[in-house]
Design a protein around this motif. Structure first.
Motif, PDB file in Angstrom:
ATOM      1  N   VAL A  84      50.724  49.547  58.428  1.00  7.73           N
ATOM      2  CA  VAL A  84      49.553  50.423  58.405  1.00  7.73           C
ATOM      3  C   VAL A  84      49.083  50.645  59.832  1.00  7.73           C
ATOM      4  N   LEU A  85      49.061  51.906  60.234  1.00  5.80           N
ATOM      5  CA  LEU A  85      48.611  52.260  61.579  1.00  5.80           C
ATOM      6  C   LEU A  85      47.092  52.303  61.601  1.00  5.80           C
ATOM      7  N   ASP A  86      46.495  51.784  62.668  1.00  7.60           N
ATOM      8  CA  ASP A  86      45.045  51.811  62.828  1.00  7.60           C
ATOM      9  C   ASP A  86      44.622  53.176  63.318  1.00  7.60           C
ATOM     10  N   GLN A  87      44.243  54.037  62.400  1.00  8.51           N
ATOM     11  CA  GLN A  87      43.718  55.339  62.776  1.00  8.51           C
ATOM     12  C   GLN A  87      42.810  55.831  61.670  1.00  8.51           C
ATOM     13  N   GLU A  88      41.666  56.370  62.080  1.00  8.17           N
ATOM     14  CA  GLU A  88      40.731  56.902  61.098  1.00  8.17           C
ATOM     15  C   GLU A  88      41.283  58.202  60.564  1.00  8.17           C
ATOM     16  N   GLU A  89      41.301  58.310  59.252  1.00  8.86           N
ATOM     17  CA  GLU A  89      41.894  59.475  58.600  1.00  8.86           C
ATOM     18  C   GLU A  89      40.868  60.345  57.889  1.00  8.86           C
ATOM     19  N   GLY A  90      39.577  60.009  57.967  1.00 15.78           N
ATOM     20  CA  GLY A  90      38.548  60.805  57.305  1.00 15.78           C
ATOM     21  C   GLY A  90      37.787  60.001  56.275  1.00 15.78           C
ATOM     22  N   LEU A  91      37.048  60.716  55.428  1.00 14.19           N
ATOM     23  CA  LEU A  91      36.212  60.090  54.415  1.00 14.19           C
ATOM     24  C   LEU A  91      36.542  60.627  53.035  1.00 14.19           C
ATOM     25  N   LEU A  92      36.412  59.773  52.023  1.00 13.32           N
ATOM     26  CA  LEU A  92      36.484  60.205  50.638  1.00 13.32           C
ATOM     27  C   LEU A  92      35.049  60.268  50.130  1.00 13.32           C
ATOM     28  N   PRO A  93      34.599  61.432  49.705  1.00 12.51           N
ATOM     29  CA  PRO A  93      33.211  61.545  49.244  1.00 12.51           C
ATOM     30  C   PRO A  93      33.044  61.011  47.825  1.00 12.51           C
ATOM     31  N   LEU A  94      33.132  59.705  47.692  1.00 10.84           N
ATOM     32  CA  LEU A  94      33.025  59.051  46.389  1.00 10.84           C
ATOM     33  C   LEU A  94      31.892  58.048  46.413  1.00 10.84           C
ATOM     34  N   ARG A  95      31.334  57.782  45.275  1.00  2.00           N
ATOM     35  CA  ARG A  95      30.391  56.675  45.136  1.00  2.00           C
ATOM     36  C   ARG A  95      31.180  55.558  44.482  1.00  2.00           C
ATOM     37  N   PRO A  96      31.685  54.601  45.278  1.00  2.00           N
ATOM     38  CA  PRO A  96      32.533  53.569  44.713  1.00  2.00           C
ATOM     39  C   PRO A  96      31.750  52.597  43.843  1.00  2.00           C
ATOM     40  N   THR A  97      32.393  52.128  42.795  1.00  2.00           N
ATOM     41  CA  THR A  97      31.784  51.108  41.952  1.00  2.00           C
ATOM     42  C   THR A  97      32.230  49.724  42.381  1.00  2.00           C
ATOM     43  N   MET A  98      33.192  49.654  43.283  1.00  2.00           N
ATOM     44  CA  MET A  98      33.664  48.368  43.772  1.00  2.00           C
ATOM     45  C   MET A  98      32.847  47.948  44.986  1.00  2.00           C
ATOM     46  N   LYS A  99      32.838  46.657  45.278  1.00  2.00           N
ATOM     47  CA  LYS A  99      32.001  46.134  46.348  1.00  2.00           C
ATOM     48  C   LYS A  99      32.547  46.405  47.745  1.00  2.00           C
ATOM     49  N   ASN A 100      33.834  46.245  47.957  1.00  2.00           N
ATOM     50  CA  ASN A 100      34.411  46.374  49.292  1.00  2.00           C
ATOM     51  C   ASN A 100      35.608  47.313  49.281  1.00  2.00           C
ATOM     52  N   PRO A 101      35.365  48.623  49.130  1.00  2.00           N
ATOM     53  CA  PRO A 101      36.497  49.541  49.080  1.00  2.00           C
ATOM     54  C   PRO A 101      37.075  49.805  50.466  1.00  2.00           C
ATOM     55  N   VAL A 102      38.370  50.060  50.502  1.00  2.00           N
ATOM     56  CA  VAL A 102      39.058  50.470  51.716  1.00  2.00           C
ATOM     57  C   VAL A 102      40.162  51.423  51.268  1.00  2.00           C
ATOM     58  N   ALA A 103      40.457  52.419  52.077  1.00  2.00           N
ATOM     59  CA  ALA A 103      41.464  53.408  51.676  1.00  2.00           C
ATOM     60  C   ALA A 103      42.466  53.629  52.802  1.00  2.00           C
ATOM     61  N   VAL A 104      43.689  54.001  52.407  1.00  3.13           N
ATOM     62  CA  VAL A 104      44.743  54.351  53.359  1.00  3.13           C
ATOM     63  C   VAL A 104      45.418  55.629  52.875  1.00  3.13           C
ATOM     64  N   ARG A 105      45.971  56.374  53.838  1.00  5.02           N
ATOM     65  CA  ARG A 105      46.704  57.607  53.526  1.00  5.02           C
ATOM     66  C   ARG A 105      48.184  57.369  53.816  1.00  5.02           C
ATOM     67  N   PHE A 106      49.050  57.882  52.950  1.00  2.00           N
ATOM     68  CA  PHE A 106      50.495  57.739  53.137  1.00  2.00           C
ATOM     69  C   PHE A 106      51.021  58.872  54.000  1.00  2.00           C
ATOM     70  N   LEU A 107      51.807  58.517  55.007  1.00  2.00           N
ATOM     71  CA  LEU A 107      52.387  59.509  55.913  1.00  2.00           C
ATOM     72  C   LEU A 107      53.672  60.097  55.355  1.00  2.00           C
ATOM     73  N   GLU A 108      54.377  59.331  54.504  1.00  2.00           N
ATOM     74  CA  GLU A 108      55.663  59.756  53.959  1.00  2.00           C
ATOM     75  C   GLU A 108      55.728  59.386  52.480  1.00  2.00           C
ATOM     76  N   ASN A 109      56.685  59.977  51.761  1.00  2.00           N
ATOM     77  CA  ASN A 109      56.917  59.582  50.379  1.00  2.00           C
ATOM     78  C   ASN A 109      57.435  58.150  50.363  1.00  2.00           C
ATOM     79  N   MET A 110      56.857  57.336  49.487  1.00  2.00           N
ATOM     80  CA  MET A 110      57.260  55.935  49.356  1.00  2.00           C
ATOM     81  C   MET A 110      57.159  55.554  47.895  1.00  2.00           C
ATOM     82  N   GLY A 111      58.274  55.521  47.188  1.00  2.00           N
ATOM     83  CA  GLY A 111      58.235  55.170  45.778  1.00  2.00           C
ATOM     84  C   GLY A 111      57.364  56.151  45.018  1.00  2.00           C
ATOM     85  N   GLN A 112      56.373  55.643  44.320  1.00  2.00           N
ATOM     86  CA  GLN A 112      55.475  56.497  43.538  1.00  2.00           C
ATOM     87  C   GLN A 112      54.464  57.257  44.393  1.00  2.00           C
TER      88      GLN A 112
END
Length: 192
Positions: A84-112
């Motif tokens: 996982v490369l350390d780079q900010e990729e933007g924001l997801l405008p969601l109201r998470p129901t989980m306590k500590n959400p974190v998100a990553v974006r895929f650069l290439e196709n990987m399995g599913q």
């Protein structure tokens, strides 16, 4: 647009409608009134906002969701090797129901996962790490590097094995981790 978060906050604190009703000062109220305030059947006036905030032990502003409040930061990009490369990729405008959400974006196709997919993960505590067994997870190792793969426990209590999502990745065995976050949601553009 504003929307009340009374039910969300009440449930996160493990309180019933009656618990909140009993905490309303000065004289309490009924569980039915609290339910009506939560559903919008009864108007949430300034007076009620103050009373409910006091009963829930939160600031009045916490009772409302404002646009862009609670957005999930996409703070990394997953490469084909699972690193996982350390780079900010933007924001997801969601109201998470989980306590500590974190998100990553895929650069290439990987399995599913397809290029451009965003995966939202929930960071687990030491007590809930068992929930990650066999799951696709974002992990941070003891050196601070982050990886994405399928997590398997090992015989050693403080280490895991991380299997790659694709053949181009490598197995990381006896990996000591500081953070484990299993994938909870997949966000995919409809244009793909």
């Amino acid at each position: 647009m504003l929307h009340a978060r009374l039910r969300e906050i009440r449930k996160s604190k493990g309180l019933t409608l009656q618990d909140v009703a009993d905490r309303v000062k000065p004289d309490g109220t009924t569980a039915q009134t609290i339910g009506r305030l939560e559903t919008g059947v009864r108007t949430l006036t300034i007076d009620w906002i103050d009373k409910i905030a006091g009963a829930l032990d939160v600031e009045p502003a916490d009772l409302f969701a404002f646009p862009h409040a609670g957005d999930i930061l996409i703070d990394g990009a997953v490469t084909a090797s699972g690193s996982v490369l350390d780079q900010e990729e933007g924001l997801l405008p969601l109201r998470p129901t989980m306590k500590n959400p974190v998100a990553v974006r895929f650069l290439e196709n990987m399995g599913q996962y397809h290029s451009g997919d965003v995966v939202v993960c929930e960071q687990l505590t030491q007590e809930t790490l068992h929930r990650a067994a066999g799951c696709d997870c974002l992990v941070k190792d003891e050196t601070g590097r982050r990886h994405f793969g399928k997590l398997f426990p090992t015989r050693e209590a403080d280490t895991i094995m991380l299997a790659p999502i694709t053949a181009s990745g490598s197995i990381r065995a006896s990996l000591k981790v500081d953070m484990v976050a299993p994938a909870i949601a997949l966000m995919r553009s409809l244009s793909h």
